[in-house]
Design an enzyme around this catalytic site. Structure first.
Site, PDB file in Angstrom:
ATOM      1  N   ARG A  73      -7.995  -7.993   5.405  1.00 23.76           N
ATOM      2  CA  ARG A  73      -9.102  -7.597   4.374  1.00 23.76           C
ATOM      3  C   ARG A  73      -9.694  -8.430   3.771  1.00 23.76           C
ATOM      4  O   ARG A  73      -9.660  -9.599   4.089  1.00 23.76           O
ATOM      5  CB  ARG A  73      -8.275  -6.808   3.284  1.00 23.76           C
ATOM      6  CG  ARG A  73      -7.190  -7.684   2.423  1.00 23.76           C
ATOM      7  CD  ARG A  73      -6.690  -7.176   1.186  1.00 23.76           C
ATOM      8  NE  ARG A  73      -5.598  -8.177   0.599  1.00 23.76           N
ATOM      9  CZ  ARG A  73      -5.652  -9.233   0.078  1.00 23.76           C
ATOM     10  NH1 ARG A  73      -6.888  -9.558  -0.148  1.00 23.76           N
ATOM     11  NH2 ARG A  73      -4.709  -9.918  -0.157  1.00 23.76           N
ATOM     12  N   GLY A  74     -10.770  -8.008   3.087  1.00 19.56           N
ATOM     13  CA  GLY A  74     -11.599  -9.073   2.345  1.00 19.56           C
ATOM     14  C   GLY A  74     -10.723  -9.612   1.170  1.00 19.56           C
ATOM     15  O   GLY A  74      -9.605  -9.160   0.811  1.00 19.56           O
ATOM     16  N   GLY A  75     -11.499 -10.420   0.477  1.00 17.46           N
ATOM     17  CA  GLY A  75     -10.800 -11.235  -0.758  1.00 17.46           C
ATOM     18  C   GLY A  75      -9.926 -12.232  -0.626  1.00 17.46           C
ATOM     19  O   GLY A  75      -9.806 -12.801   0.645  1.00 17.46           O
ATOM     20  N   LYS A  76      -9.147 -12.798  -1.577  1.00 19.45           N
ATOM     21  CA  LYS A  76      -8.261 -13.733  -1.354  1.00 19.45           C
ATOM     22  C   LYS A  76      -6.691 -13.218  -1.673  1.00 19.45           C
ATOM     23  O   LYS A  76      -6.303 -12.143  -1.128  1.00 19.45           O
ATOM     24  CB  LYS A  76      -8.857 -14.914  -2.418  1.00 19.45           C
ATOM     25  CG  LYS A  76     -10.018 -15.388  -2.209  1.00 19.45           C
ATOM     26  CD  LYS A  76     -10.329 -16.582  -2.745  1.00 19.45           C
ATOM     27  CE  LYS A  76     -11.557 -17.289  -2.352  1.00 19.45           C
ATOM     28  NZ  LYS A  76     -11.624 -18.795  -2.779  1.00 19.45           N
ATOM     29  N   ILE A  77      -5.947 -14.346  -1.848  1.00 20.39           N
ATOM     30  CA  ILE A  77      -4.344 -14.012  -2.391  1.00 20.39           C
ATOM     31  C   ILE A  77      -4.189 -13.076  -3.461  1.00 20.39           C
ATOM     32  O   ILE A  77      -4.838 -13.151  -4.476  1.00 20.39           O
ATOM     33  CB  ILE A  77      -3.688 -15.564  -1.930  1.00 20.39           C
ATOM     34  CG1 ILE A  77      -2.242 -15.123  -2.057  1.00 20.39           C
ATOM     35  CG2 ILE A  77      -3.913 -16.167  -3.554  1.00 20.39           C
ATOM     36  CD1 ILE A  77      -1.331 -16.413  -1.687  1.00 20.39           C
ATOM     37  N   TRP A  79      -0.420 -10.669  -4.960  1.00 20.12           N
ATOM     38  CA  TRP A  79       0.968 -10.328  -4.910  1.00 20.12           C
ATOM     39  C   TRP A  79       1.150  -8.759  -5.032  1.00 20.12           C
ATOM     40  O   TRP A  79       0.333  -8.267  -5.857  1.00 20.12           O
ATOM     41  CB  TRP A  79       1.697 -10.984  -6.127  1.00 20.12           C
ATOM     42  CG  TRP A  79       3.009 -10.526  -6.310  1.00 20.12           C
ATOM     43  CD1 TRP A  79       4.114 -10.979  -5.586  1.00 20.12           C
ATOM     44  CD2 TRP A  79       3.940  -9.442  -6.925  1.00 20.12           C
ATOM     45  NE1 TRP A  79       5.344 -10.334  -5.892  1.00 20.12           N
ATOM     46  CE2 TRP A  79       4.980  -9.474  -7.050  1.00 20.12           C
ATOM     47  CE3 TRP A  79       3.055  -8.799  -8.117  1.00 20.12           C
ATOM     48  CZ2 TRP A  79       5.846  -8.743  -7.631  1.00 20.12           C
ATOM     49  CZ3 TRP A  79       3.946  -7.733  -8.834  1.00 20.12           C
ATOM     50  CH2 TRP A  79       5.074  -7.765  -8.590  1.00 20.12           C
ATOM     51  N   GLY A 186      -9.116  -4.532  -2.603  1.00 16.37           N
ATOM     52  CA  GLY A 186      -9.671  -5.480  -1.473  1.00 16.37           C
ATOM     53  C   GLY A 186      -9.730  -4.716  -0.361  1.00 16.37           C
ATOM     54  O   GLY A 186      -8.725  -3.959   0.110  1.00 16.37           O
ATOM     55  N   PHE A 198      -6.586  -0.740  -3.357  1.00 16.36           N
ATOM     56  CA  PHE A 198      -6.204  -1.189  -4.755  1.00 16.36           C
ATOM     57  C   PHE A 198      -4.716  -1.514  -4.952  1.00 16.36           C
ATOM     58  O   PHE A 198      -3.895  -0.787  -4.461  1.00 16.36           O
ATOM     59  CB  PHE A 198      -6.992  -0.174  -5.697  1.00 16.36           C
ATOM     60  CG  PHE A 198      -6.035   1.116  -5.820  1.00 16.36           C
ATOM     61  CD1 PHE A 198      -5.005   1.240  -6.844  1.00 16.36           C
ATOM     62  CD2 PHE A 198      -6.582   2.117  -5.306  1.00 16.36           C
ATOM     63  CE1 PHE A 198      -4.507   2.462  -6.681  1.00 16.36           C
ATOM     64  CE2 PHE A 198      -5.981   3.457  -5.205  1.00 16.36           C
ATOM     65  CZ  PHE A 198      -4.941   3.419  -5.830  1.00 16.36           C
ATOM     66  N   CYS A 215      -6.167 -14.083  -6.535  1.00 15.46           N
ATOM     67  CA  CYS A 215      -7.672 -13.645  -6.086  1.00 15.46           C
ATOM     68  C   CYS A 215      -8.600 -14.969  -6.109  1.00 15.46           C
ATOM     69  O   CYS A 215      -9.826 -15.078  -6.359  1.00 15.46           O
ATOM     70  CB  CYS A 215      -8.271 -12.673  -6.990  1.00 15.46           C
ATOM     71  SG  CYS A 215      -7.411 -11.359  -6.854  1.00 15.46           S
TER      72      CYS A 215
END
Length: 273
Positions: A73-77, A79, A186, A198, A215
């Site tokens: 997916r897009g975005g970052k890390i 939880w 993401g 989401f 994020c």
């Protein structure tokens, strides 16, 4: 859009392993592309897990080596875990896909959901997801005895909240009265069909976010419906409300293809005969 089908995969003791849910997404995605199933939203909880989108950097991962699942997916890390409502809307969109419009629709449904529990949320320019906005900077309490003028986050792009004490922890953003993310988004779009989605914080242990840079954002934090309302709110309370607003927003949307502006032809230097 067509009627949206909801599939409740598992919650609480029946929370769904992330890899298992990811495989289920792939199966539904393939079926949606072939038009053998309608638009579908998978709803579930996960056992505790960190997942990293394509733009995640090494400096944003857990310092203690906690395993992280890298995803497409897009975005970052971020939880996922108990107390968090996760939704994977798998929808067929017109091509060329307008990804930003799809994200905005998800944000809209979650903003409406939060409002039903008395939590006012908003978008933050340049940052996807749903946010509870903090107080004006001048009204926020000083951190660690420092005035805001000396807040290291204002001057150090690589400031690491994990190494600087609990007063900087993402889970304490509400105490600092800063912007704090209530829901992360993401997504991925393949063959015109969406995947991922989401994560809405209902009543999780938000200290899980303190091991990472959520994020990739170092100057804000996270929150939950329970924290913002001061009472315990459960997934079972939120689930029908979220379904209602997802249905209302997504079924009544009229997605249009992304507008593609043709490039002007290159003009070379004039040549004299």
């Amino acid at each position: 859009m067509s009627e949206l089908r909801f599939v409740r995969l598992g919650f609480g003791e029946e929370a769904v392993d992330y890899q298992e849910a990811w495989q289920k997404q792939r199966e539904v995605h393939a079926a949606r592309f072939e038009d053998t199933v309608p638009d579908t939203c998978l709803l579930l909880e996960h056992p505790p897990v960190y997942t990293a989108g394509r733009r995640t950097t090494e400096s944003e991962r857990p310092l203690d080596g906690t395993p992280v699942i890298d995803v497409d997916r897009g975005g970052k890390i971020t939880w996922h875990g108990p107390g968090q409502l996760v939704g994977y809307p798998i929808l067929k969109l017109p091509r060329p896909v307008d990804v930003v419009a799809h994200v905005r629709r998800l944000e809209d449904a979650l903003i409406r959901t939060a409002a039903e529990f008395g939590v006012q949320t908003s978008r933050v320019e340049g940052r996807s997801g749903v946010w509870v906005l903090g107080d004006p900077v001048e009204d926020r309490p000083a951190l660690g005895g420092l005035s805001l003028d000396f807040d290291p986050r204002l001057h150090d792009e690589e400031f690491d909240p994990r190494l600087n004490g609990p007063e900087y922890a993402p889970s304490n953003a509400g105490q600092r009265r800063e912007d704090r993310k209530l829901a992360a988004i993401g997504i991925r779009v393949a063959k015109g069909v969406t995947m991922h989605g989401f994560a809405l914080n209902v009543n999780p242990d938000n200290t899980w976010f303190d091991r990472i840079v959520p994020c990739g954002i170092r100057d804000a934090g996270v929150t939950s419906l329970s924290y913002e309302t001061g009472r315990e709110i459960t997934i079972s309370e939120v689930l029908p409300v979220a379904e209602k607003h997802l249905s209302d927003v997504l079924e009544n949307a009229e997605p249009a293809p992304r507008v593609v502006t043709p490039k002007e032809p290159a003009v070379g230097p004039a040549v004299q005969a």
